[in-house]
Design a protein around this motif. Structure first.
Motif, mmCIF file in Angstrom:
data_model
loop_
_atom_site.group_PDB
_atom_site.id
_atom_site.type_symbol
_atom_site.label_atom_id
_atom_site.label_comp_id
_atom_site.label_asym_id
_atom_site.label_seq_id
_atom_site.Cartn_x
_atom_site.Cartn_y
_atom_site.Cartn_z
ATOM 1 N N LEU A 96 6.573 -67.703 5.305
ATOM 2 C CA LEU A 96 7.818 -67.211 4.613
ATOM 3 C C LEU A 96 9.016 -68.248 5.680
ATOM 4 C CD1 LEU A 96 10.040 -65.832 2.962
ATOM 5 C CD2 LEU A 96 9.696 -64.087 4.658
ATOM 6 N N MET A 97 8.565 -68.109 6.981
ATOM 7 C CA MET A 97 9.521 -68.701 7.949
ATOM 8 C C MET A 97 9.674 -70.103 7.813
ATOM 9 S SD MET A 97 8.933 -66.290 11.195
ATOM 10 C CE MET A 97 10.293 -66.976 12.314
ATOM 11 N N LEU A 98 8.685 -70.855 7.353
ATOM 12 C CA LEU A 98 8.553 -72.156 6.948
ATOM 13 C C LEU A 98 9.300 -72.486 5.815
ATOM 14 C CD1 LEU A 98 4.879 -73.127 8.184
ATOM 15 C CD2 LEU A 98 7.188 -73.637 9.661
ATOM 16 N N ASP A 99 9.048 -71.650 4.836
ATOM 17 C CA ASP A 99 9.911 -71.726 3.507
ATOM 18 C C ASP A 99 11.178 -71.683 3.584
ATOM 19 O OD1 ASP A 99 7.534 -72.194 1.668
ATOM 20 O OD2 ASP A 99 7.409 -70.113 1.230
ATOM 21 N N GLN A 100 11.657 -70.730 4.731
ATOM 22 C CA GLN A 100 13.306 -70.900 4.828
ATOM 23 C C GLN A 100 13.871 -72.094 5.365
ATOM 24 O OE1 GLN A 100 12.501 -66.964 7.213
ATOM 25 N NE2 GLN A 100 13.704 -65.758 5.457
ATOM 26 N N ALA A 101 12.929 -72.384 6.237
ATOM 27 C CA ALA A 101 13.398 -73.693 7.030
ATOM 28 C C ALA A 101 13.427 -74.753 6.095
ATOM 29 C CB ALA A 101 12.364 -74.036 8.224
ATOM 30 N N ARG A 102 12.396 -74.935 5.030
ATOM 31 C CA ARG A 102 12.583 -75.889 4.133
ATOM 32 C C ARG A 102 13.745 -75.636 3.021
ATOM 33 N NH1 ARG A 102 7.030 -74.049 2.915
ATOM 34 N NH2 ARG A 102 5.695 -74.941 4.272
ATOM 35 N N SER A 103 13.864 -74.583 2.651
ATOM 36 C CA SER A 103 15.174 -74.282 1.848
ATOM 37 C C SER A 103 16.481 -74.751 2.329
ATOM 38 C CB SER A 103 15.257 -72.729 1.403
ATOM 39 O OG SER A 103 16.270 -72.571 0.795
ATOM 40 N N GLU A 104 16.677 -74.211 3.746
ATOM 41 C CA GLU A 104 17.767 -74.605 4.593
ATOM 42 C C GLU A 104 17.850 -76.049 4.633
ATOM 43 O OE1 GLU A 104 19.808 -74.048 8.859
ATOM 44 O OE2 GLU A 104 18.177 -72.550 8.234
ATOM 45 N N GLU A 118 10.768 -72.148 16.507
ATOM 46 C CA GLU A 118 10.723 -71.666 17.653
ATOM 47 C C GLU A 118 10.284 -69.923 17.697
ATOM 48 O OE1 GLU A 118 14.615 -72.008 19.766
ATOM 49 O OE2 GLU A 118 14.009 -74.173 20.366
ATOM 50 N N ASP A 119 11.009 -69.307 16.778
ATOM 51 C CA ASP A 119 10.503 -67.938 16.557
ATOM 52 C C ASP A 119 9.013 -67.679 15.863
ATOM 53 O OD1 ASP A 119 12.851 -67.293 17.820
ATOM 54 O OD2 ASP A 119 13.890 -66.643 15.678
ATOM 55 N N ALA A 120 8.962 -68.647 15.082
ATOM 56 C CA ALA A 120 7.503 -68.761 14.389
ATOM 57 C C ALA A 120 6.477 -68.969 15.200
ATOM 58 C CB ALA A 120 7.630 -69.715 13.138
ATOM 59 N N ILE A 121 6.857 -69.930 16.069
ATOM 60 C CA ILE A 121 5.902 -70.421 17.119
ATOM 61 C C ILE A 121 5.502 -69.194 17.866
ATOM 62 C CG2 ILE A 121 5.244 -71.666 19.529
ATOM 63 C CD1 ILE A 121 6.567 -73.796 17.783
ATOM 64 N N LYS A 122 6.528 -68.298 18.506
ATOM 65 C CA LYS A 122 6.341 -67.306 19.287
ATOM 66 C C LYS A 122 5.337 -66.452 18.763
ATOM 67 C CE LYS A 122 8.727 -63.953 22.387
ATOM 68 N NZ LYS A 122 7.665 -63.159 22.137
ATOM 69 N N LEU A 132 -2.082 -71.213 12.956
ATOM 70 C CA LEU A 132 -0.999 -71.208 12.594
ATOM 71 C C LEU A 132 0.256 -71.815 13.315
ATOM 72 C CD1 LEU A 132 -0.677 -67.192 11.572
ATOM 73 C CD2 LEU A 132 -1.229 -69.220 9.954
ATOM 74 N N GLU A 133 0.151 -71.810 14.852
ATOM 75 C CA GLU A 133 0.970 -72.562 15.589
ATOM 76 C C GLU A 133 0.965 -73.988 15.376
ATOM 77 O OE1 GLU A 133 1.955 -73.103 20.331
ATOM 78 O OE2 GLU A 133 0.415 -71.867 19.885
ATOM 79 N N LEU A 134 -0.403 -74.637 15.059
ATOM 80 C CA LEU A 134 -0.463 -75.878 14.719
ATOM 81 C C LEU A 134 0.230 -76.470 13.312
ATOM 82 C CD1 LEU A 134 -1.650 -78.703 15.305
ATOM 83 C CD2 LEU A 134 -3.834 -78.035 14.453
ATOM 84 N N ASP A 135 -0.027 -75.408 12.528
ATOM 85 C CA ASP A 135 0.764 -75.790 11.214
ATOM 86 C C ASP A 135 2.090 -75.537 11.479
ATOM 87 O OD1 ASP A 135 -1.654 -75.611 9.729
ATOM 88 O OD2 ASP A 135 -1.589 -73.317 9.239
ATOM 89 N N ILE A 136 2.757 -74.703 12.154
ATOM 90 C CA ILE A 136 4.247 -74.814 12.325
ATOM 91 C C ILE A 136 4.765 -76.230 12.997
ATOM 92 C CG2 ILE A 136 6.003 -73.709 13.547
ATOM 93 C CD1 ILE A 136 4.175 -71.299 13.489
ATOM 94 N N ILE A 137 4.079 -76.514 14.029
ATOM 95 C CA ILE A 137 4.418 -77.965 14.834
ATOM 96 C C ILE A 137 4.292 -79.026 13.930
ATOM 97 C CG2 ILE A 137 3.557 -79.458 16.751
ATOM 98 C CD1 ILE A 137 2.958 -76.935 18.322
#
Length: 218
Positions: A96-104, A118-122, A132-137
């Motif tokens: 969801l957080m990645l989707d929110q970043a894409r939308s923004e 940064e919050d998603a990585i934490k 999941l951390e690798l997916d985010i990065i």
């Protein structure tokens, strides 16, 4: 916005653009209806189903052609609460957080507040999820490459971090596999597992047993 014959601007198009927005007095009822259905799924032990139901509503209100920020915020808040009650949904939360970043990024022309990354990585680190951390990065790096070009891959420490995470993922998966096997063995030893027997064969029928497995009869 239209320009009239006398050169004045008209807000008629702006008003038409907002015709699809949910009326303020209807928002609470729509949210309650969707939330009641989702909570029922959570109650019977299906938080993943509950998440999907609420997430689908959130996605509908963040559609590029049909964007209703107020409704999207309401459903995002409920998804956050659902995650807090069911922390095993961490992969859905990060998605969801990645989707929110894409939308923004879409609505701002490519950029987004890096704090969400940064919050998603934490969250991934706190839950010991190097995958999941690798997916985010990689998602973030891909976005930055799209904005600034391939030179971004040369960012100091980026390739080393990705390599480090891949090593961690290998170890993490092996540990998880070991935990699962140990749990199954323990449960079997305690009589908690009673798998049905497909067929009882003598040791001399080992070849037949392999043939049965190869034919996927079991």
């Amino acid at each position: 916005m239209d320009i009239s014959a006398n050169g004045n601007f008209s807000d008629e198009d702006d008003e038409d653009d907002e015709d699809y927005l949910i009326a303020e007095e209807d928002r609470a009822d729509l949210l309650k209806e969707a939330l009641d259905e989702a909570l029922e799924q959570e109650k019977i032990g299906s938080p993943n189903v509950a998440w999907t139901m609420l997430y689908d509503h959130w996605r509908g209100y963040t559609d590029h052609e049909y964007y209703d920020d107020e409704m999207a915020i309401l459903f995002a808040e409920q998804l956050e609460l659902l995650y807090e009650r069911n922390p095993k949904l961490v992969h859905r939360k990060i998605g969801l957080m990645l989707d929110q970043a894409r939308s923004e990024g879409y609505h701002s022309g490519g950029g987004y507040d890096v704090k969400i990354i940064e919050d998603a990585i934490k969250i991934a680190q706190d839950n010991n999820r190097p995958d999941l951390e690798l997916d985010i990065i990689q998602e973030h790096a891909g976005n930055q490459v799209g904005r600034y070009g391939g030179i971004y891959w040369e960012t100091e420490g980026l390739s080393e971090k990705i390599s480090e995470l891949r090593d961690k993922i290998f170890i993490w998966r092996e540990e998880k596999r070991k935990e699962i096997i140990e749990a199954v063995v323990e449960q079997f030893a305690q009589g908690g597992l009673n798998p049905p027997l497909y067929k009882r064969l003598a040791l001399t029928d080992a070849r037949l047993a392999h043939e049965i497995l190869d034919r996927r009869e079991v």
